[in-house]
Design a protein around this motif. Structure first.
Motif: not given
Ligand code: HSE
Length: 313
Positions: A169-170, A172, A256, A271-275, A301
């Motif tokens: 789910s996380s 990106y 990452q 990446c693991d978050n939108p920021e 995504q």
């Protein structure tokens, strides 16, 4: 009454996921290709127009991935009528975003919608592969996620040999496409014909680690496994401008990991978050701007749904 016109969308895809050469791929939320199919009484597939390709794609139906896929659907369905296609390219060709697969899949889905008894999606896979084969041979790592959506593992070219993996789910993804063409055939020609046993073991281990990480939703482990490819990237790196610089900049900005998307030259940062995805997008834009290479960078995504009919009448 069957439809006389149908329009279908097929998404961009990231093939390989680094280490999973020719077997792993995922569908992106955007961008994608659109194909409009109109029913014709005469059999066969004709091409009305291609928009957005700058005149680069073949206009001869037998050499065009969309037309070949459409013809294959009509043959599989055993119908007498034909179809006229209009292709609206949302994807740049030879960019590593599954452009040829997207045209083939959108055409297959659009023509299928014209049938009195449309085929189930899984039955469209052979036609989509026939189309994609014109551009780069029979491998379903772009076609499968494009048609079915999500993240797919292909251990063969038949529908029952394609499995869907869970979507973390996380997750990106940042895609940067430099304005350089790398035809898939060229990117495949540089690959080694054989690999040493030691590399085979490492590659197998990394694919297994990647599948495990995807199932656990572990983005750092997933990224490390994707980057664990020692065979394909090493052979292709010289075709990808700014690969090392992009990886360094992406990681310094919160990614990452970073791998070549498909046969390149698009690069895909994980990446693991939108920021972080936003920061990495900007960092990658700067890498190419400083190298005086035009690029298109965006984050997105994984698309749960694959190709779909967006209009039919
Ligand atoms: N798996 C393919 C390659 C993707 O890397 O050559 C492009 O079709």
């Amino acid at each position: 009454m069957p439809f006389s016109t149908a329009e279908a969308f097929a998404p961009a895809t990231v093939a390989n996921l680094g280490v999973g050469f020719d077997i792993l791929g995922l569908a992106l939320d955007e961008p994608g290709d659109v194909v409009i199919a109109e029913r014709t009484e005469l059999p066969g597939v004709t091409l009305a127009n291609i928009e957005g390709d700058g005149g680069r794609l073949p206009r001869t139906p037998s050499k065009n991935t969309a037309c070949v896929a459409a013809q294959s659907v009509l043959r599989a369905a055993g119908v007498k009528h034909g179809a006229r296609l209009t292709i609206k390219k949302g994807l740049p060709s030879a960019s590593g975003l599954g452009s040829s697969a997207a045209s083939a899949v959108a055409a297959a889905v659009a023509v299928n919608a014209l049938l009195e008894n449309p085929l189930p999606k899984a039955d469209l896979l052979p036609a989509c592969l026939d189309g994609e084969a014109i551009a780069s041979g029979y491998h379903p790592d772009n076609v499968a996620p494009c048609l079915f959506g999500g993240i797919t593992l292909a251990f063969g070219i038949r529908a029952h040999q394609i499995v869907s993996l869970p979507i973390p789910s996380s997750l990106y993804l940042v895609l940067v496409t430099p304005d350089v063409e790398v035809p898939t055939a060229q990117a495949r020609a540089v690959l080694p014909a054989t690999v040493p046993l030691r590399q085979m073991v490492k590659q197998t281990a990394m694919v297994a680690r990647l599948i495990d990480a995807i199932y656990r939703g572990d983005i750092p482990a997933m990224s490390a496994a994707m980057e664990g490819d020692e065979v394909i990237e090493a052979a292709r790196a010289h075709l990808m401008p700014m690969l090392a610089e992009a990886r360094t900049a992406a990681k310094a900005s919160g990614a990452q990991g970073l791998v070549i998307s498909g046969a390149g030259p698009t690069l895909c940062a994980v990446c693991d978050n939108p920021e972080a995805a936003e920061d990495v997008t900007e960092a990658l834009r700067i890498v190419y701007a400083e190298a005086h290479i035009e690029c298109m960078a965006r984050w997105t995504q994984v698309a749960v749904d694959g190709a779909r009919v967006i209009r039919a009448q």
